[in-house]
Design a protein around this motif. Structure first.
Motif, PDB file in Angstrom:
ATOM      1  N   MET A  99       0.851  -1.188   0.000  1.00 29.81           N
ATOM      2  CA  MET A  99       0.000   0.000   0.000  1.00 29.81           C
ATOM      3  C   MET A  99       0.892   1.245   0.000  1.00 29.81           C
ATOM      4  SD  MET A  99      -2.740   1.301   2.895  1.00 29.81           S
ATOM      5  CE  MET A  99      -3.717  -0.163   2.801  1.00 29.81           C
ATOM      6  N   ALA A 100       0.613   2.170  -0.870  1.00 27.98           N
ATOM      7  CA  ALA A 100       1.385   3.406  -0.966  1.00 27.98           C
ATOM      8  C   ALA A 100       1.148   4.268   0.264  1.00 27.98           C
ATOM      9  CB  ALA A 100       0.994   4.171  -2.222  1.00 27.98           C
ATOM     10  N   GLU A 101       2.138   5.075   0.621  1.00 26.50           N
ATOM     11  CA  GLU A 101       2.020   5.924   1.803  1.00 26.50           C
ATOM     12  C   GLU A 101       0.813   6.858   1.712  1.00 26.50           C
ATOM     13  OE1 GLU A 101       4.581   9.308   4.176  1.00 26.50           O
ATOM     14  OE2 GLU A 101       5.607   7.941   2.837  1.00 26.50           O
ATOM     15  N   ALA A 102       0.558   7.407   0.523  1.00 29.07           N
ATOM     16  CA  ALA A 102      -0.572   8.322   0.354  1.00 29.07           C
ATOM     17  C   ALA A 102      -1.905   7.613   0.576  1.00 29.07           C
ATOM     18  CB  ALA A 102      -0.536   8.950  -1.033  1.00 29.07           C
ATOM     19  N   ASP A 103      -1.947   6.298   0.326  1.00 28.12           N
ATOM     20  CA  ASP A 103      -3.173   5.529   0.481  1.00 28.12           C
ATOM     21  C   ASP A 103      -3.315   4.926   1.880  1.00 28.12           C
ATOM     22  OD1 ASP A 103      -3.779   5.999  -2.167  1.00 28.12           O
ATOM     23  OD2 ASP A 103      -2.716   4.196  -2.833  1.00 28.12           O
ATOM     24  N   SER A 104      -2.303   5.069   2.714  1.00 23.20           N
ATOM     25  CA  SER A 104      -2.291   4.388   4.006  1.00 23.20           C
ATOM     26  C   SER A 104      -3.184   5.055   5.044  1.00 23.20           C
ATOM     27  CB  SER A 104      -0.859   4.318   4.554  1.00 23.20           C
ATOM     28  OG  SER A 104      -0.415   5.619   4.906  1.00 23.20           O
ATOM     29  N   GLY A 105      -3.604   6.287   4.806  1.00 19.76           N
ATOM     30  CA  GLY A 105      -4.434   6.984   5.781  1.00 19.76           C
ATOM     31  C   GLY A 105      -3.620   7.751   6.816  1.00 19.76           C
ATOM     32  N   TRP A 106      -2.314   7.646   6.781  1.00 18.60           N
ATOM     33  CA  TRP A 106      -1.463   8.369   7.733  1.00 18.60           C
ATOM     34  C   TRP A 106      -1.239   9.784   7.256  1.00 18.60           C
ATOM     35  CZ3 TRP A 106      -0.332   6.378  12.316  1.00 18.60           C
ATOM     36  CH2 TRP A 106      -0.469   5.015  12.476  1.00 18.60           C
ATOM     37  N   ARG A 107      -1.364  10.733   8.178  1.00 19.11           N
ATOM     38  CA  ARG A 107      -1.079  12.127   7.858  1.00 19.11           C
ATOM     39  C   ARG A 107       0.421  12.346   7.967  1.00 19.11           C
ATOM     40  NH1 ARG A 107      -4.342  15.560   5.753  1.00 19.11           N
ATOM     41  NH2 ARG A 107      -3.577  17.214   7.055  1.00 19.11           N
ATOM     42  N   ARG A 108       0.937  13.235   7.146  1.00 23.70           N
ATOM     43  CA  ARG A 108       2.349  13.582   7.167  1.00 23.70           C
ATOM     44  C   ARG A 108       2.468  15.044   7.557  1.00 23.70           C
ATOM     45  NH1 ARG A 108       3.642  12.332   1.250  1.00 23.70           N
ATOM     46  NH2 ARG A 108       1.719  13.484   1.186  1.00 23.70           N
ATOM     47  N   PRO A 109       2.588  15.340   8.859  1.00 29.84           N
ATOM     48  CA  PRO A 109       2.638  16.740   9.317  1.00 29.84           C
ATOM     49  C   PRO A 109       3.686  17.544   8.556  1.00 29.84           C
ATOM     50  CG  PRO A 109       2.524  15.249  11.168  1.00 29.84           C
ATOM     51  CD  PRO A 109       2.734  14.399   9.939  1.00 29.84           C
ATOM     52  N   GLY A 110       3.274  18.716   8.107  1.00 29.76           N
ATOM     53  CA  GLY A 110       4.165  19.604   7.383  1.00 29.76           C
ATOM     54  C   GLY A 110       4.244  19.304   5.901  1.00 29.76           C
ATOM     55  N   GLN A 111       3.692  18.184   5.463  1.00 30.37           N
ATOM     56  CA  GLN A 111       3.746  17.820   4.053  1.00 30.37           C
ATOM     57  C   GLN A 111       2.359  17.757   3.431  1.00 30.37           C
ATOM     58  OE1 GLN A 111       6.107  14.308   3.391  1.00 30.37           O
ATOM     59  NE2 GLN A 111       7.545  14.892   4.981  1.00 30.37           N
ATOM     60  N   ASP A 112       1.349  17.456   4.231  1.00 38.85           N
ATOM     61  CA  ASP A 112      -0.018  17.368   3.722  1.00 38.85           C
ATOM     62  C   ASP A 112      -0.679  18.742   3.733  1.00 38.85           C
ATOM     63  OD1 ASP A 112       0.147  14.629   3.351  1.00 38.85           O
ATOM     64  OD2 ASP A 112      -0.627  14.193   5.348  1.00 38.85           O
ATOM     65  N   LEU A 113      -1.700  18.897   2.897  1.00 36.87           N
ATOM     66  CA  LEU A 113      -2.453  20.145   2.882  1.00 36.87           C
ATOM     67  C   LEU A 113      -3.501  20.134   3.979  1.00 36.87           C
ATOM     68  CD1 LEU A 113      -3.005  20.688  -0.940  1.00 36.87           C
ATOM     69  CD2 LEU A 113      -1.269  21.688   0.546  1.00 36.87           C
ATOM     70  N   CYS A 114      -3.887  21.308   4.423  1.00 40.42           N
ATOM     71  CA  CYS A 114      -4.898  21.459   5.459  1.00 40.42           C
ATOM     72  C   CYS A 114      -6.236  20.881   4.992  1.00 40.42           C
ATOM     73  CB  CYS A 114      -5.035  22.939   5.817  1.00 40.42           C
ATOM     74  SG  CYS A 114      -6.388  23.313   6.932  1.00 40.42           S
TER      75      CYS A 114
ATOM     76  N   VAL B 279      -5.881  25.430   0.859  1.00 38.77           N
ATOM     77  CA  VAL B 279      -4.797  24.863   0.067  1.00 38.77           C
ATOM     78  C   VAL B 279      -3.423  25.079   0.701  1.00 38.77           C
ATOM     79  CG1 VAL B 279      -6.084  25.055  -2.086  1.00 38.77           C
ATOM     80  CG2 VAL B 279      -4.627  26.952  -1.355  1.00 38.77           C
ATOM     81  N   LEU B 280      -3.399  25.526   1.936  1.00 41.56           N
ATOM     82  CA  LEU B 280      -2.131  25.741   2.629  1.00 41.56           C
ATOM     83  C   LEU B 280      -1.642  24.448   3.286  1.00 41.56           C
ATOM     84  CD1 LEU B 280      -2.915  29.154   4.356  1.00 41.56           C
ATOM     85  CD2 LEU B 280      -1.540  28.752   2.305  1.00 41.56           C
ATOM     86  N   PRO B 281      -0.342  24.363   3.589  1.00 42.41           N
ATOM     87  CA  PRO B 281       0.154  23.195   4.321  1.00 42.41           C
ATOM     88  C   PRO B 281      -0.537  23.099   5.679  1.00 42.41           C
ATOM     89  CG  PRO B 281       1.971  24.525   3.500  1.00 42.41           C
ATOM     90  CD  PRO B 281       0.716  25.304   3.273  1.00 42.41           C
ATOM     91  N   ASP B 282      -0.612  21.893   6.212  1.00 41.46           N
ATOM     92  CA  ASP B 282      -1.329  21.691   7.469  1.00 41.46           C
ATOM     93  C   ASP B 282      -0.644  22.365   8.661  1.00 41.46           C
ATOM     94  OD1 ASP B 282       0.831  20.003   7.728  1.00 41.46           O
ATOM     95  OD2 ASP B 282      -0.347  18.205   8.098  1.00 41.46           O
ATOM     96  N   THR B 283       0.480  23.002   8.445  1.00 43.74           N
ATOM     97  CA  THR B 283       1.191  23.696   9.518  1.00 43.74           C
ATOM     98  C   THR B 283       0.947  25.205   9.513  1.00 43.74           C
ATOM     99  OG1 THR B 283       3.124  23.817   8.081  1.00 43.74           O
ATOM    100  CG2 THR B 283       3.038  21.968   9.625  1.00 43.74           C
ATOM    101  N   HIS B 284      -0.050  25.694   8.791  1.00 42.04           N
ATOM    102  CA  HIS B 284      -0.254  27.138   8.653  1.00 42.04           C
ATOM    103  C   HIS B 284      -0.876  27.787   9.884  1.00 42.04           C
ATOM    104  CE1 HIS B 284      -4.647  27.452   8.075  1.00 42.04           C
ATOM    105  NE2 HIS B 284      -4.543  26.263   7.517  1.00 42.04           N
ATOM    106  N   TYR B 285      -1.382  27.003  10.827  1.00 45.09           N
ATOM    107  CA  TYR B 285      -2.010  27.575  12.023  1.00 45.09           C
ATOM    108  C   TYR B 285      -0.991  28.372  12.810  1.00 45.09           C
ATOM    109  CZ  TYR B 285      -5.623  24.238  10.916  1.00 45.09           C
ATOM    110  OH  TYR B 285      -6.591  23.537  10.270  1.00 45.09           O
TER     111      TYR B 285
END
Length: 81
Positions: free
Chosen positions: A1-16, A28-34
């Motif tokens: 299973m590919a990492e993108a399909d695994s359901g795991w979030r990648r802090p700082g790499q995934d979009l909000c 559309v900002l990175p999930d670290t924009h808070y």
């Protein structure tokens, strides 16, 4: 299973991808924009917080929440932010 399909979030790499409660536009900002505001592709900026009606559940009285349209977060007016 590919990492993108695994359901795991990648802090700082995934979009909000948080949705605006009224327009349903996605952030559309990175999930670290808070704590900065969310930003949609059309340039819309918004702040939000847990919906006061459904308390973040997205469901109220067994139906999608009328305040947040089921996303669990309500738009905060800039005066309240």
């Amino acid at each position: 299973m590919a990492e993108a399909d695994s359901g795991w979030r990648r802090p700082g790499q995934d979009l909000c991808l948080r949705r605006h409660a009224l327009t349903q536009a996605e952030c559309v900002l990175p999930d670290t924009h808070y704590p900065g505001p969310h930003l949609a592709l059309d340039g819309t900026l918004w702040h939000d917080g847990l919906c006061g009606e459904c308390h973040g559940d997205g469901v109220s009285a067994g139906a999608p929440c009328g305040t947040c349209k089921g996303v669990g977060f309500a738009v905060v007016d800039s005066e309240d932010a």
